[in-house]
Design a protein around this motif. Structure first.
Motif, short mmCIF file in Angstrom:
data_model
loop_
_atom_site.label_atom_id
_atom_site.label_comp_id
_atom_site.label_asym_id
_atom_site.label_seq_id
_atom_site.Cartn_x
_atom_site.Cartn_y
_atom_site.Cartn_z
N ASN A 19 -43.55 1.11 -40.73
CA ASN A 19 -43.25 0.74 -42.11
C ASN A 19 -43.07 -0.77 -42.20
O ASN A 19 -42.21 -1.34 -41.52
CB ASN A 19 -41.99 1.43 -42.62
CG ASN A 19 -42.17 2.92 -42.83
OD1 ASN A 19 -41.25 3.69 -42.62
ND2 ASN A 19 -43.34 3.34 -43.24
N VAL A 38 -41.61 -3.37 -44.33
CA VAL A 38 -40.60 -3.38 -45.38
C VAL A 38 -40.56 -4.75 -46.06
O VAL A 38 -40.62 -5.78 -45.39
CB VAL A 38 -39.21 -3.01 -44.80
CG1 VAL A 38 -38.15 -3.00 -45.89
CG2 VAL A 38 -39.28 -1.66 -44.10
N TYR A 82 -33.83 -0.08 -47.51
CA TYR A 82 -34.58 0.70 -46.52
C TYR A 82 -33.65 1.27 -45.47
O TYR A 82 -33.77 2.42 -45.07
CB TYR A 82 -35.67 -0.17 -45.88
CG TYR A 82 -36.52 0.59 -44.88
CD1 TYR A 82 -37.56 1.40 -45.31
CD2 TYR A 82 -36.26 0.51 -43.52
CE1 TYR A 82 -38.33 2.11 -44.40
CE2 TYR A 82 -37.03 1.21 -42.60
CZ TYR A 82 -38.06 2.01 -43.06
OH TYR A 82 -38.81 2.72 -42.15
N TRP A 139 -31.97 4.17 -46.81
CA TRP A 139 -32.92 5.28 -46.86
C TRP A 139 -33.08 5.92 -45.47
O TRP A 139 -33.14 7.14 -45.35
CB TRP A 139 -34.27 4.78 -47.39
CG TRP A 139 -35.35 5.80 -47.37
CD1 TRP A 139 -35.57 6.77 -48.30
CD2 TRP A 139 -36.35 5.95 -46.37
NE1 TRP A 139 -36.66 7.53 -47.93
CE2 TRP A 139 -37.16 7.05 -46.75
CE3 TRP A 139 -36.66 5.28 -45.19
CZ2 TRP A 139 -38.24 7.48 -45.99
CZ3 TRP A 139 -37.73 5.72 -44.44
CH2 TRP A 139 -38.51 6.80 -44.84
N ALA A 199 -38.99 5.90 -50.85
CA ALA A 199 -39.03 4.66 -50.07
C ALA A 199 -40.18 3.74 -50.47
O ALA A 199 -40.17 2.56 -50.12
CB ALA A 199 -39.13 4.98 -48.59
N PHE A 233 -39.83 0.07 -51.34
CA PHE A 233 -39.33 -0.83 -50.31
C PHE A 233 -40.45 -1.28 -49.36
O PHE A 233 -40.25 -2.18 -48.56
CB PHE A 233 -38.25 -0.17 -49.44
CG PHE A 233 -37.24 0.64 -50.20
CD1 PHE A 233 -36.77 0.24 -51.44
CD2 PHE A 233 -36.75 1.81 -49.67
CE1 PHE A 233 -35.82 0.99 -52.12
CE2 PHE A 233 -35.80 2.56 -50.33
CZ PHE A 233 -35.34 2.16 -51.57
N LEU A 234 -41.60 -0.62 -49.42
CA LEU A 234 -42.65 -0.83 -48.43
C LEU A 234 -43.75 -1.75 -48.94
O LEU A 234 -44.22 -1.61 -50.07
CB LEU A 234 -43.26 0.52 -48.02
CG LEU A 234 -42.29 1.58 -47.53
CD1 LEU A 234 -43.05 2.87 -47.21
CD2 LEU A 234 -41.52 1.10 -46.31
#
Length: 183
Positions: free
Chosen positions: A12, A14, A22, A25, A83, A86-87
């Motif tokens: 991921n 971020v 994150y 999460w 999520a 956030f990515l």
């Protein structure tokens, strides 16, 4: 499907201003994943603070079927959607059977090398460690006053060897032999 176990390597990227969200999460999805059937291990490799923003999560299962059950579950899909803000990139993951992830190319452009090459490389990396690590650790234990114990000594030595293989030896070793490995 093989029943030798399977791993998923999740990457991921971020967004730099969303790291805290994150992390929260991860604290939400982690316990849910750990309750999934067949889970063996969950490891998070966090980015270097203020330098990189890539999180790598390695999850191991007892079978590929159980791994796929988690990856394809509605619960995980719901959490991945949560999520997404956030990515930088989407949810990227690669599933490997057994220890294939030790030999996976960084760019995902090729498949894992043939098994016999994996065996040769792993064997050639483990052999010197099996000879040297006990020679270093066991005298140190005795010097610290820890009495000999067949089970404890082997538990410690094998743990050190496995850790060295996964984190220290195999990454540069597979890069060094990359051309031969993927030929």
């Amino acid at each position: 499907m093989e029943t030798t176990g399977a791993s998923v390597v999740i990457t991921n990227h971020v967004l730099s201003d969303r790291i805290t969200e994150y992390e929260a999460w991860l604290n939400e999805i982690g316990p849910i994943c750990r309750r999934s059937e067949g889970l063996i291990d969950w490891q998070i490799i966090r980015p270097v603070k203020d330098l990189t923003f890539t999180y790598t999560v390695i999850i191991r299962y007892d079978s590929e079927a159980n791994l796929r059950k988690w990856i394809e579950s509605d619960e995980r899909k719901r959490l991945i959607e949560k999520a997404r803000p956030f990515l930088r990139k989407g949810d990227h993951f690669v599933i490997h059977s057994g220890l294939d992830f030790l030999f996976s190319p960084e760019d995902d452009s090729t498949t894992s090398p043939v098994r016999w090459k994996q065996v040769l490389i792993t064997w050639s990396a483990i052999f010197p460690l099996v000879l040297l690590i006990p020679l270093l650790i066991l005298p140190a234990l005795r010097a610290c006053g820890i009495p000999p114990s067949h089970y404890f000594d082997n538990l410690l030595v094998s743990g050190v060897i496995c850790s060295l293989m996964v984190y220290v030896v195999m990454p540069p070793y597979t890069r060094l032999l990359r051309k031969w490995l993927y030929r």
